[in-house]
Design a protein around this motif. Structure first.
Motif, PDB file in Angstrom:
ATOM      1  N   ILE A 128       5.396  12.587  -6.176  1.00 42.93           N
ATOM      2  CA  ILE A 128       4.810  13.004  -4.900  1.00 42.93           C
ATOM      3  C   ILE A 128       5.268  11.966  -3.868  1.00 42.93           C
ATOM      4  CG2 ILE A 128       2.678  13.303  -3.596  1.00 42.93           C
ATOM      5  CD1 ILE A 128       1.261  13.972  -6.213  1.00 42.93           C
ATOM      6  N   TYR A 129       5.724  12.453  -2.719  1.00 40.56           N
ATOM      7  CA  TYR A 129       6.123  11.487  -1.685  1.00 40.56           C
ATOM      8  C   TYR A 129       5.772  12.017  -0.307  1.00 40.56           C
ATOM      9  CZ  TYR A 129      10.148  14.461  -0.526  1.00 40.56           C
ATOM     10  OH  TYR A 129      10.941  15.512  -0.127  1.00 40.56           O
ATOM     11  N   GLY A 130       5.793  11.107   0.662  1.00 45.84           N
ATOM     12  CA  GLY A 130       5.567  11.549   2.035  1.00 45.84           C
ATOM     13  C   GLY A 130       5.684  10.405   3.018  1.00 45.84           C
ATOM     14  N   GLY A 131       6.138  10.722   4.219  1.00 51.03           N
ATOM     15  CA  GLY A 131       6.091   9.758   5.318  1.00 51.03           C
ATOM     16  C   GLY A 131       4.635   9.600   5.740  1.00 51.03           C
ATOM     17  N   ALA A 132       4.313   8.443   6.325  1.00 50.53           N
ATOM     18  CA  ALA A 132       2.891   8.126   6.546  1.00 50.53           C
ATOM     19  C   ALA A 132       2.330   8.564   7.897  1.00 50.53           C
ATOM     20  CB  ALA A 132       2.685   6.619   6.395  1.00 50.53           C
ATOM     21  N   GLN A 133       3.199   8.977   8.822  1.00 47.71           N
ATOM     22  CA  GLN A 133       2.779   9.046  10.233  1.00 47.71           C
ATOM     23  C   GLN A 133       1.933  10.251  10.634  1.00 47.71           C
ATOM     24  OE1 GLN A 133       5.823   9.234   9.005  1.00 47.71           O
ATOM     25  NE2 GLN A 133       7.196  10.560  10.112  1.00 47.71           N
ATOM     26  N   LYS A 134       1.418  10.977   9.651  1.00 54.40           N
ATOM     27  CA  LYS A 134       0.544  12.107  10.001  1.00 54.40           C
ATOM     28  C   LYS A 134      -0.887  11.791   9.567  1.00 54.40           C
ATOM     29  CE  LYS A 134       4.777  14.377   9.455  1.00 54.40           C
ATOM     30  NZ  LYS A 134       5.079  14.789  10.810  1.00 54.40           N
ATOM     31  N   ASN A 135      -1.128  11.892   8.275  1.00 59.14           N
ATOM     32  CA  ASN A 135      -2.496  11.688   7.794  1.00 59.14           C
ATOM     33  C   ASN A 135      -2.800  10.273   7.343  1.00 59.14           C
ATOM     34  OD1 ASN A 135      -4.344  13.737   7.970  1.00 59.14           O
ATOM     35  ND2 ASN A 135      -3.543  14.842   6.215  1.00 59.14           N
ATOM     36  N   ILE A 136      -1.775   9.456   7.110  1.00 61.78           N
ATOM     37  CA  ILE A 136      -2.072   8.187   6.429  1.00 61.78           C
ATOM     38  C   ILE A 136      -1.483   6.957   7.120  1.00 61.78           C
ATOM     39  CG2 ILE A 136      -2.499   9.222   4.152  1.00 61.78           C
ATOM     40  CD1 ILE A 136       0.346   8.452   3.328  1.00 61.78           C
ATOM     41  N   GLY A 137      -1.205   7.052   8.421  1.00 61.31           N
ATOM     42  CA  GLY A 137      -0.760   5.827   9.077  1.00 61.31           C
ATOM     43  C   GLY A 137       0.316   6.028  10.107  1.00 61.31           C
ATOM     44  N   THR A 138       1.298   5.148  10.068  1.00 58.70           N
ATOM     45  CA  THR A 138       2.337   5.184  11.087  1.00 58.70           C
ATOM     46  C   THR A 138       3.722   5.316  10.448  1.00 58.70           C
ATOM     47  OG1 THR A 138       3.093   4.098  13.106  1.00 58.70           O
ATOM     48  CG2 THR A 138       2.643   2.663  11.240  1.00 58.70           C
ATOM     49  N   SER A 139       4.729   5.550  11.285  1.00 58.19           N
ATOM     50  CA  SER A 139       6.057   5.905  10.770  1.00 58.19           C
ATOM     51  C   SER A 139       6.794   4.729  10.128  1.00 58.19           C
ATOM     52  CB  SER A 139       6.903   6.464  11.907  1.00 58.19           C
ATOM     53  OG  SER A 139       7.061   5.481  12.899  1.00 58.19           O
ATOM     54  N   GLY A 140       7.813   5.063   9.363  1.00 54.37           N
ATOM     55  CA  GLY A 140       8.695   4.037   8.798  1.00 54.37           C
ATOM     56  C   GLY A 140       8.511   3.838   7.313  1.00 54.37           C
ATOM     57  N   VAL A 141       7.333   4.164   6.810  1.00 54.78           N
ATOM     58  CA  VAL A 141       7.101   3.937   5.385  1.00 54.78           C
ATOM     59  C   VAL A 141       6.848   5.276   4.684  1.00 54.78           C
ATOM     60  CG1 VAL A 141       4.589   3.521   5.612  1.00 54.78           C
ATOM     61  CG2 VAL A 141       5.818   2.587   3.666  1.00 54.78           C
ATOM     62  N   ALA A 142       7.386   5.380   3.477  1.00 52.01           N
ATOM     63  CA  ALA A 142       7.052   6.525   2.630  1.00 52.01           C
ATOM     64  C   ALA A 142       6.200   6.024   1.475  1.00 52.01           C
ATOM     65  CB  ALA A 142       8.319   7.184   2.095  1.00 52.01           C
ATOM     66  N   LEU A 143       5.181   6.803   1.176  1.00 52.60           N
ATOM     67  CA  LEU A 143       4.382   6.546  -0.024  1.00 52.60           C
ATOM     68  C   LEU A 143       4.980   7.413  -1.135  1.00 52.60           C
ATOM     69  CD1 LEU A 143       1.894   5.593  -1.627  1.00 52.60           C
ATOM     70  CD2 LEU A 143       0.557   7.364  -0.477  1.00 52.60           C
ATOM     71  N   VAL A 144       5.340   6.786  -2.247  1.00 53.01           N
ATOM     72  CA  VAL A 144       5.970   7.518  -3.348  1.00 53.01           C
ATOM     73  C   VAL A 144       5.177   7.254  -4.627  1.00 53.01           C
ATOM     74  CG1 VAL A 144       8.104   7.876  -4.662  1.00 53.01           C
ATOM     75  CG2 VAL A 144       8.241   7.215  -2.259  1.00 53.01           C
ATOM     76  N   ILE A 145       4.802   8.326  -5.304  1.00 48.69           N
ATOM     77  CA  ILE A 145       4.050   8.208  -6.558  1.00 48.69           C
ATOM     78  C   ILE A 145       4.908   8.867  -7.627  1.00 48.69           C
ATOM     79  CG2 ILE A 145       1.892   8.814  -7.742  1.00 48.69           C
ATOM     80  CD1 ILE A 145       0.590   9.052  -4.931  1.00 48.69           C
TER      81      ILE A 145
END
Ligand code: PMP
Length: 365
Positions: free
Chosen positions: A189-206
């Protein structure tokens, strides 16, 4: 300044309480006497934060122990490349379920690194997720990629596909942490952070651990999940501030009561808008099939199914005058789009709903 209501699709509204916390911690991070902005990524301060953010991700989503949690630079699109670079080597081919602009982009990127099988027929009018019985899955695929919420077209999966043992990879950029998800059903599961979980530039990857150790030899180290996992997401200088903000947003979600509370709110907020659309006798028009209407991004037209340009411009102008901003639809689809992410309050959505009702009364014949 009068109150501003931000319905932007991303970068999107942040929880107000998190701004307070960031303000207080900005120049003196956790009593260190300096800002996180000038703190070494190898310091004990950052190592502690790195662990703290991983821990809150694990708690919120109940991430099983055999999954790694990574924070990677490059946002959502960085992962469009990382997915094939890390996973396609097993068979050289991958399945992509293209349900909107973002999964189309992901598929296009993957073609650079292997064969891509389009699971459903290509279309230029994205309005639904075809029933799984109609999918053309390749049993030889290295993985199956879906986008669980299409930010531009407003299409959100209402089920987790059965991929018959082939690892399921999901781009959750625009509905990450908006509801509970059974992580064990996914390979990645992955996603950029700038919508529901923070700001742009980082992806959360599980990522499930057995999917590591198969990156293509050409995979840049910075996108290589195995190398990043070995280095605990500190291979180089990570986007520390974006990771910190993600942590503070996730801790805020936890304080609100967690993902079930977010999901409940998302249903309430999006229903308010969809109900007005449904009850408007076609004055407002939502093109997406009801079962897959997004609870995060609500695209709609005004005046006709293709939109009446004058009315839509008037709607946006009137909205801005009331402080309701970033409601313009994406340039690819036009019309209006209201994004109702976690940080957008019920009261804010009610204000938009009231404006929609007033606009309807004034302009419908
Ligand atoms: N996937 C989805 C569903 C998105 O909405 C976006 C950005 N809007 C991306 C991927 C790309 O994210 P980024 O801009 O962080 O590369």
């Amino acid at each position: 300044m009068p109150k501003v209501y931000n319905f932007g699709a991303g970068p999107a509204k942040m929880p107000e309480e998190v701004y307070e916390i960031i303000r207080n911690e900005f120049t003196n991070f956790e009593g260190s006497g300096i800002s996180l902005l000038e703190t070494s990524h190898r310091s004990s301060t950052y190592l502690k934060l790195n662990k703290e953010v991983q821990d809150v991700v694990r708690r919120l989503l109940n991430v099983p122990q055999n999954y790694k949690i990574l924070f990677l630079a490059g946002g959502g699109q960085g992962e469009f490349a990382a997915v094939p670079l890390n996973l396609i080597s097993r068979t050289g081919t991958a399945d992509y379920v293209v349900t909107g602009a973002w999964s189309a982009k992901a598929a296009k990127e993957a073609k650079k690194y292997g064969k891509v099988n389009l699971v459903i027929p290509p279309t230029d009018r994205y309005v639904d997720v075809p029933d799984q019985s109609k999918w053309n899955l390749d049993p030889n695929a290295s993985y199956v990629h879906i986008c669980t919420n299409e930010t531009i077209h407003g299409i959100e999966f209402d089920f987790i596909p059965d991929t018959k043992g082939v690892p399921l990879v999901a781009d959750m950029s625009s509905n990450f942490m908006s509801k509970n998800v059974d992580v064990s059903k996914f390979g990645v599961i992955y996603g950029g952070a700038q919508k529901n979980i923070g700001t742009s530039g980082v992806a959360l990857v599980i990522i499930r651990e057995d999917l590591l150790n198969q990156a293509l030899p050409i995979c840049p180290s910075i996108l290589d999940w195995t190398i990043n996992a070995k280095n605990d997401s500190i291979l180089n200088t990570p986007p520390m501030f974006a990771i910190y903000i993600m942590g503070r947003v996730l801790q805020w979600i936890e304080r609100q009561g967690g993902l079930d509370v977010m999901a409940d709110l998302a249903t309430k907020k999006s229903s308010l808008i969809y109900n007005i659309i449904e009850e408007s006798n076609g004055f407002y028009y939502a093109p997406v099939a009801k079962n897959v209407r997004s609870k995060m991004n609500i695209p709609f037209r005004i005046g006709s199914t293709d939109g009446n340009d004058t009315l839509e411009k008037e709607f946006l102008k009137g909205a801005e005058a009331l402080g309701l901003i970033q409601l313009k639809g994406h340039r690819d689809v036009g019309g209006i789009r209201a994004s109702t992410y976690n940080a957008v309050t019920l009261e804010e959505v009610e204000t938009l709903a009231n404006y929609m009702k007033d606009f309807y009364k004034k302009h419908s014949k």
